[in-house]
Motif scaffolding. Sequence first.
Motif, PDB file in Angstrom:
ATOM      1  N   VAL A   1      13.987  15.866 -12.065  1.00 56.62           N
ATOM      2  CA  VAL A   1      13.245  14.602 -11.988  1.00 56.62           C
ATOM      3  C   VAL A   1      12.990  14.209 -10.532  1.00 56.62           C
ATOM      4  CG1 VAL A   1      13.348  12.127 -12.462  1.00 56.62           C
ATOM      5  CG2 VAL A   1      14.076  13.750 -14.211  1.00 56.62           C
ATOM      6  N   VAL A   2      14.034  14.276  -9.696  1.00 61.43           N
ATOM      7  CA  VAL A   2      13.889  13.898  -8.289  1.00 61.43           C
ATOM      8  C   VAL A   2      12.855  14.786  -7.597  1.00 61.43           C
ATOM      9  CG1 VAL A   2      15.066  13.795  -6.054  1.00 61.43           C
ATOM     10  CG2 VAL A   2      16.175  12.868  -8.097  1.00 61.43           C
ATOM     11  N   GLU A   3      12.896  16.089  -7.881  1.00 59.48           N
ATOM     12  CA  GLU A   3      11.932  17.007  -7.265  1.00 59.48           C
ATOM     13  C   GLU A   3      10.509  16.693  -7.703  1.00 59.48           C
ATOM     14  OE1 GLU A   3      10.842  21.762  -7.272  1.00 59.48           O
ATOM     15  OE2 GLU A   3      12.941  21.174  -7.426  1.00 59.48           O
ATOM     16  N   GLU A   4      10.311  16.475  -8.996  1.00 61.05           N
ATOM     17  CA  GLU A   4       8.960  16.204  -9.495  1.00 61.05           C
ATOM     18  C   GLU A   4       8.423  14.885  -8.930  1.00 61.05           C
ATOM     19  OE1 GLU A   4       7.010  18.084 -11.185  1.00 61.05           O
ATOM     20  OE2 GLU A   4       8.328  19.652 -11.948  1.00 61.05           O
ATOM     21  N   LEU A   5       9.244  13.845  -8.938  1.00 65.12           N
ATOM     22  CA  LEU A   5       8.803  12.550  -8.417  1.00 65.12           C
ATOM     23  C   LEU A   5       8.495  12.620  -6.925  1.00 65.12           C
ATOM     24  CD1 LEU A   5      11.235   9.973 -10.115  1.00 65.12           C
ATOM     25  CD2 LEU A   5       8.831  10.354 -10.648  1.00 65.12           C
ATOM     26  N   SER A   6       9.432  13.164  -6.160  1.00 63.11           N
ATOM     27  CA  SER A   6       9.299  13.134  -4.703  1.00 63.11           C
ATOM     28  C   SER A   6       8.104  13.967  -4.224  1.00 63.11           C
ATOM     29  CB  SER A   6      10.589  13.609  -4.039  1.00 63.11           C
ATOM     30  OG  SER A   6      10.912  14.934  -4.412  1.00 63.11           O
ATOM     31  N   THR A   7       7.929  15.165  -4.764  1.00 59.40           N
ATOM     32  CA  THR A   7       6.822  16.010  -4.303  1.00 59.40           C
ATOM     33  C   THR A   7       5.471  15.424  -4.690  1.00 59.40           C
ATOM     34  OG1 THR A   7       7.086  17.391  -6.305  1.00 59.40           O
ATOM     35  CG2 THR A   7       8.172  18.144  -4.273  1.00 59.40           C
ATOM     36  N   ARG A   8       5.395  14.834  -5.877  1.00 60.00           N
ATOM     37  CA  ARG A   8       4.132  14.230  -6.297  1.00 60.00           C
ATOM     38  C   ARG A   8       3.821  12.963  -5.488  1.00 60.00           C
ATOM     39  NH1 ARG A   8       5.072  17.340 -10.720  1.00 60.00           N
ATOM     40  NH2 ARG A   8       3.272  17.825 -12.034  1.00 60.00           N
ATOM     41  N   MET A   9       4.839  12.229  -5.120  1.00 64.35           N
ATOM     42  CA  MET A   9       4.616  11.043  -4.288  1.00 64.35           C
ATOM     43  C   MET A   9       4.124  11.435  -2.898  1.00 64.35           C
ATOM     44  SD  MET A   9       7.768   8.536  -5.345  1.00 64.35           S
ATOM     45  CE  MET A   9       7.890   7.895  -7.020  1.00 64.35           C
ATOM     46  N   VAL A  10       4.673  12.499  -2.346  1.00 59.05           N
ATOM     47  CA  VAL A  10       4.222  12.989  -1.035  1.00 59.05           C
ATOM     48  C   VAL A  10       2.754  13.379  -1.100  1.00 59.05           C
ATOM     49  CG1 VAL A  10       4.461  14.899   0.609  1.00 59.05           C
ATOM     50  CG2 VAL A  10       6.483  13.670  -0.162  1.00 59.05           C
ATOM     51  N   GLU A  11       2.330  13.992  -2.203  1.00 59.71           N
ATOM     52  CA  GLU A  11       0.924  14.354  -2.372  1.00 59.71           C
ATOM     53  C   GLU A  11       0.015  13.130  -2.332  1.00 59.71           C
ATOM     54  OE1 GLU A  11       0.770  16.479  -6.036  1.00 59.71           O
ATOM     55  OE2 GLU A  11       1.634  18.326  -5.197  1.00 59.71           O
ATOM     56  N   ARG A  12       0.569  11.976  -2.668  1.00 65.37           N
ATOM     57  CA  ARG A  12      -0.189  10.722  -2.642  1.00 65.37           C
ATOM     58  C   ARG A  12      -0.071  10.013  -1.292  1.00 65.37           C
ATOM     59  NH1 ARG A  12       1.021  11.863  -7.766  1.00 65.37           N
ATOM     60  NH2 ARG A  12      -0.137  10.931  -9.508  1.00 65.37           N
ATOM     61  N   GLY A  13       0.508  10.687  -0.309  1.00 65.47           N
ATOM     62  CA  GLY A  13       0.608  10.128   1.033  1.00 65.47           C
ATOM     63  C   GLY A  13       1.808   9.247   1.273  1.00 65.47           C
ATOM     64  N   ILE A  14       2.788   9.287   0.376  1.00 64.17           N
ATOM     65  CA  ILE A  14       3.977   8.445   0.503  1.00 64.17           C
ATOM     66  C   ILE A  14       5.069   9.201   1.259  1.00 64.17           C
ATOM     67  CG2 ILE A  14       5.803   7.273  -0.818  1.00 64.17           C
ATOM     68  CD1 ILE A  14       3.620   6.899  -3.020  1.00 64.17           C
ATOM     69  N   ASP A  15       5.780   8.500   2.103  1.00 68.30           N
ATOM     70  CA  ASP A  15       6.881   9.058   2.884  1.00 68.30           C
ATOM     71  C   ASP A  15       8.141   9.056   2.012  1.00 68.30           C
ATOM     72  OD1 ASP A  15       9.193   9.198   4.631  1.00 68.30           O
ATOM     73  OD2 ASP A  15       7.856   8.794   6.306  1.00 68.30           O
TER      74      ASP A  15
ATOM     75  N   GLN B   1       0.822  -1.198   0.000  1.00 67.57           N
ATOM     76  CA  GLN B   1       0.000   0.000   0.000  1.00 67.57           C
ATOM     77  C   GLN B   1       0.865   1.260   0.000  1.00 67.57           C
ATOM     78  OE1 GLN B   1      -3.433  -0.033  -0.185  1.00 67.57           O
ATOM     79  NE2 GLN B   1      -3.139  -2.228  -0.485  1.00 67.57           N
ATOM     80  N   ASP B   2       0.317   2.351  -0.580  1.00 65.54           N
ATOM     81  CA  ASP B   2       1.066   3.613  -0.655  1.00 65.54           C
ATOM     82  C   ASP B   2       1.531   4.076   0.722  1.00 65.54           C
ATOM     83  OD1 ASP B   2       0.641   3.542  -3.322  1.00 65.54           O
ATOM     84  OD2 ASP B   2      -0.549   5.371  -3.449  1.00 65.54           O
ATOM     85  N   ASN B   3       0.649   3.945   1.728  1.00 72.94           N
ATOM     86  CA  ASN B   3       0.997   4.481   3.044  1.00 72.94           C
ATOM     87  C   ASN B   3       2.045   3.647   3.782  1.00 72.94           C
ATOM     88  OD1 ASN B   3      -0.518   2.262   3.768  1.00 72.94           O
ATOM     89  ND2 ASN B   3      -2.186   3.432   4.717  1.00 72.94           N
ATOM     90  N   LYS B   4       2.424   2.517   3.193  1.00 70.29           N
ATOM     91  CA  LYS B   4       3.491   1.705   3.760  1.00 70.29           C
ATOM     92  C   LYS B   4       4.824   1.921   3.043  1.00 70.29           C
ATOM     93  CE  LYS B   4       0.483  -1.961   5.525  1.00 70.29           C
ATOM     94  NZ  LYS B   4       0.173  -3.417   5.509  1.00 70.29           N
ATOM     95  N   LEU B   5       4.797   2.671   1.978  1.00 72.91           N
ATOM     96  CA  LEU B   5       6.027   2.953   1.234  1.00 72.91           C
ATOM     97  C   LEU B   5       6.825   4.041   1.941  1.00 72.91           C
ATOM     98  CD1 LEU B   5       4.749   3.021  -2.469  1.00 72.91           C
ATOM     99  CD2 LEU B   5       6.137   1.250  -1.405  1.00 72.91           C
ATOM    100  N   LYS B   6       8.071   3.761   2.179  1.00 84.55           N
ATOM    101  CA  LYS B   6       9.007   4.754   2.716  1.00 84.55           C
ATOM    102  C   LYS B   6      10.187   4.799   1.756  1.00 84.55           C
ATOM    103  CE  LYS B   6       7.733   4.181   7.597  1.00 84.55           C
ATOM    104  NZ  LYS B   6       7.142   5.530   7.715  1.00 84.55           N
ATOM    105  N   VAL B   7      10.251   5.870   0.985  1.00 83.89           N
ATOM    106  CA  VAL B   7      11.161   5.942  -0.157  1.00 83.89           C
ATOM    107  C   VAL B   7      12.347   6.849   0.134  1.00 83.89           C
ATOM    108  CG1 VAL B   7      11.342   6.531  -2.613  1.00 83.89           C
ATOM    109  CG2 VAL B   7       9.198   5.592  -1.705  1.00 83.89           C
ATOM    110  N   ALA B   8      13.542   6.365  -0.190  1.00 87.74           N
ATOM    111  CA  ALA B   8      14.751   7.182  -0.146  1.00 87.74           C
ATOM    112  C   ALA B   8      15.208   7.433  -1.575  1.00 87.74           C
ATOM    113  CB  ALA B   8      15.853   6.463   0.633  1.00 87.74           C
ATOM    114  N   MET B   9      15.554   8.685  -1.886  1.00 91.53           N
ATOM    115  CA  MET B   9      16.110   9.020  -3.201  1.00 91.53           C
ATOM    116  C   MET B   9      17.506   9.586  -3.033  1.00 91.53           C
ATOM    117  SD  MET B   9      13.050  10.362  -5.647  1.00 91.53           S
ATOM    118  CE  MET B   9      11.472   9.498  -5.696  1.00 91.53           C
TER     119      MET B   9
END
Length: 378
Positions: free
Chosen positions: A26-40, A2-10
């Motif tokens: 790329v890192v900025e676009e991916l990371s900020t959009r993932m946070v909007e989806r509730g991902i850490d 599940q999205d809320n269980k993902l803890k991502v390091a870039m």
Amino acid sequence: MQDNKLKVAMIGHKHIPSREGGVEIVVEELSTRMVERGIDVTCYNRSGKHALDKDQKVKKIKEYNGVKLKKVFTIDKKGLAAMTSSFFGSIKILFSQNNIVHFHAEGPSTMLPIIKFFSQKKIIVTIHGLDWQRAKWGSFATNYIKFGEKMAVKYADEIIVLSENVKKYFLEAYNRDTHFIPNGVNKPEIKQTKMLEEKYNLKKDNYILFLGRIVPEKGIHYLIDAYKQIKTDKKLVIAGGASDTSSYYQKLIDSSKDYENIIFTGFIQGQALEELYSNAYIYTLPSDLEGMPLSLLEAMSYKNCCLTSDIPECQTVIENKGITFKKSNVEDLKDKLQYLIDNTDIVKKYKNEAQEYVLEKYNWDKVVEDTLKLYKSR
């Protein structure tokens, strides 16, 4: 998963928020959009100065738009910055709670064994281009980056590539299947010339633009040589900072010293960058080597007529919505420049078609969804 269980390091970028290069965007676009989806999401920034503008201070912040920022020890010297930051960053990640580790670029991927051997974390690698081919590297750096490529092939759970050409390369060279997920682009606000007129005396449609890092593989020397041979009163603007290639930058400046219509802006961002994209007559990208040219996507999103080299990475982006010239061929570049200078109707046609096409084809939300599928795959 599940999205809320993902803890991502870039890791693998220089700093975010920053426009030091395509990787950072790329890192900025991916990371900020993932946070909007509730991902850490945690991004591991280098310590040290801005890579393209040493006078610019890097913001010391611990969070950006919900993305956690961790600073990692970096020896801020040419050839050592990427190596040391990726090593110490990987050590930090090893002892973190992140369950997904997303490495960006080949060089930082040399550190994959640290994560693979000592944790159960899932490893994703994005290959932003075959970096060992870049002209700026010496033999040691070239071999080091190539080693990183091999570590990615051996230890990454999934590999993302940004072009079909690179996907083919990994299949032929290593028999390794990869996932083609191109970059995206946002719809910009078109700006009028204000700062440009005040600082450079530039007006709408009175200049040809190159915007990107000032490195040999971008082919800027071809562009300058071709520009010197065409008949035009339009200026040539070279916008961007040097990345480990100050001697190349100086050679370009020296070769242009007798041409007052060739303007070097240095590293540029913010309103000035937006104005440059918004008001160019032609945008040019004469590269010998690209991964996925974000500057080309951005130029098209600003309704530009684009002239690029005919390498697959550029041709794939513009398709029939721009013009190409033969890679490394100054004569052909000169002819294509003159053709566009003399045919304003053709330039207008490409300007009218570029934005809608590129925004529909290259969508950041689609990029994020495809990336998350790889995070969650078994």
